[in-house]
Design a protein around this motif. Structure first.
Motif, mmCIF file in Angstrom:
data_model
loop_
_atom_site.group_PDB
_atom_site.id
_atom_site.type_symbol
_atom_site.label_atom_id
_atom_site.label_comp_id
_atom_site.label_asym_id
_atom_site.label_seq_id
_atom_site.Cartn_x
_atom_site.Cartn_y
_atom_site.Cartn_z
ATOM 1 N N PRO A 1 0.830 -1.205 0.000
ATOM 2 C CA PRO A 1 0.000 0.000 0.000
ATOM 3 C C PRO A 1 0.865 1.255 0.000
ATOM 4 O O PRO A 1 2.015 1.218 0.412
ATOM 5 N N PRO A 2 0.299 2.378 -0.453
ATOM 6 C CA PRO A 2 1.064 3.625 -0.442
ATOM 7 C C PRO A 2 1.361 4.089 0.983
ATOM 8 O O PRO A 2 0.657 3.745 1.923
ATOM 9 N N THR A 3 2.420 4.875 1.122
ATOM 10 C CA THR A 3 2.752 5.478 2.411
ATOM 11 C C THR A 3 2.754 6.986 2.241
ATOM 12 O O THR A 3 2.911 7.501 1.132
ATOM 13 N N VAL A 4 2.602 7.702 3.321
ATOM 14 C CA VAL A 4 2.598 9.165 3.295
ATOM 15 C C VAL A 4 4.047 9.638 3.303
ATOM 16 O O VAL A 4 4.797 9.347 4.236
ATOM 17 N N ALA A 5 4.446 10.366 2.274
ATOM 18 C CA ALA A 5 5.810 10.886 2.185
ATOM 19 C C ALA A 5 5.948 12.179 2.973
ATOM 20 O O ALA A 5 6.969 12.449 3.574
ATOM 21 N N CYS A 6 4.904 13.010 2.950
ATOM 22 C CA CYS A 6 4.893 14.252 3.709
ATOM 23 C C CYS A 6 3.450 14.724 3.791
ATOM 24 O O CYS A 6 2.585 14.255 3.055
ATOM 25 N N SER A 7 3.183 15.637 4.682
ATOM 26 C CA SER A 7 1.841 16.210 4.772
ATOM 27 C C SER A 7 1.951 17.675 5.155
ATOM 28 O O SER A 7 2.974 18.116 5.678
ATOM 29 N N THR A 8 0.893 18.407 4.868
ATOM 30 C CA THR A 8 0.853 19.828 5.152
ATOM 31 C C THR A 8 -0.510 20.171 5.725
ATOM 32 O O THR A 8 -1.530 19.769 5.163
ATOM 33 N N ALA A 9 -0.539 20.896 6.815
ATOM 34 C CA ALA A 9 -1.797 21.357 7.387
ATOM 35 C C ALA A 9 -2.217 22.630 6.664
ATOM 36 O O ALA A 9 -1.424 23.552 6.495
ATOM 37 N N LEU A 10 -3.462 22.662 6.192
ATOM 38 C CA LEU A 10 -3.971 23.816 5.478
ATOM 39 C C LEU A 10 -5.080 24.465 6.287
ATOM 40 O O LEU A 10 -5.822 23.789 6.989
ATOM 41 N N ALA A 11 -5.201 25.772 6.158
ATOM 42 C CA ALA A 11 -6.182 26.515 6.946
ATOM 43 C C ALA A 11 -7.517 26.660 6.235
ATOM 44 O O ALA A 11 -8.346 27.451 6.635
ATOM 45 N N PHE A 12 -7.739 25.898 5.168
ATOM 46 C CA PHE A 12 -8.996 26.006 4.437
ATOM 47 C C PHE A 12 -9.361 24.642 3.877
ATOM 48 O O PHE A 12 -8.500 23.809 3.629
ATOM 49 N N PRO A 13 -10.667 24.392 3.687
ATOM 50 C CA PRO A 13 -11.105 23.049 3.327
ATOM 51 C C PRO A 13 -11.214 22.742 1.841
ATOM 52 O O PRO A 13 -11.325 21.593 1.473
ATOM 53 N N HIS A 14 -11.206 23.723 0.956
ATOM 54 C CA HIS A 14 -11.524 23.454 -0.442
ATOM 55 C C HIS A 14 -10.387 23.847 -1.362
ATOM 56 O O HIS A 14 -9.965 24.992 -1.381
ATOM 57 N N LEU A 15 -9.898 22.886 -2.118
ATOM 58 C CA LEU A 15 -8.851 23.118 -3.114
ATOM 59 C C LEU A 15 -9.347 22.651 -4.460
ATOM 60 O O LEU A 15 -10.195 21.782 -4.556
ATOM 61 N N GLY A 16 -8.756 23.195 -5.505
ATOM 62 C CA GLY A 16 -8.996 22.668 -6.831
ATOM 63 C C GLY A 16 -8.028 21.517 -7.058
ATOM 64 O O GLY A 16 -7.503 20.914 -6.123
#
Length: 153
Positions: free
Chosen positions: A1-16
């Motif tokens: 299965p895939p693993t998480v390489a990195c993550s980023t916390a975002l201050a908003f819920p909707h992205l394109g």
């Protein structure tokens, strides 16, 4: 299965959509006031951000050197350098809310509320041509124009 390489916390819920451009994930938010930003794809650290409001459409357009968005609040079309987010050019432009700009070769193609489809030089913002596709309030809302084999659909 895939693993998480990195993550980023975002201050908003909707992205394109999130295009990957030169090891940067570039994102615009079509809702709210979060603007446009770039995150390093390897580390998850934000490299730059431009806060000018909401973007029209779902995806910023990029040619690898520039990233271009249509801003719905300030009613402008603007290009920024991919490497550091510095402004390259901007011009007054009333974008179609769901109209996502696209780049083909050195042309940026974007839909305007006046019923025209415009083509601009990506590097300078100079207008190359425009094509009437409707009238104000009754434009061709294709979302993202499609281009294949030199034909614009």
């Amino acid at each position: 299965p895939p693993t998480v390489a990195c993550s980023t916390a975002l201050a908003f819920p909707h992205l394109g959509d999130l295009p990957l451009v030169n090891d940067l994930v570039i994102a615009g938010t079509p809702t709210g006031d979060s603007g446009l930003f770039a995150v390093d794809a390897r580390t998850g650290k934000q490299r730059w951000a431009v806060s000018t409001g909401s973007t029209a459409g779902e995806t910023p357009a990029s040619d690898g050197r520039h990233v271009v968005v249509a801003w719905t609040r300030s009613l402008e079309l603007a290009a920024y350098t991919v490497a550091d987010g510095r402004p390259a050019w901007s011009k007054p432009f009333d974008p179609v809310d769901d109209g996502t700009p696209v780049i083909v070769d050195d042309l940026l193609i974007a839909q305007h509320e006046d019923g025209h489809l415009y083509a601009f030089d990506v590097a300078t913002g100079a207008e190359r041509w425009k094509l009437l596709t409707g009238v104000r309030g009754n434009w061709c809302a294709a979302g993202r124009p499609a281009i294949a084999d030199g034909v614009l659909y």
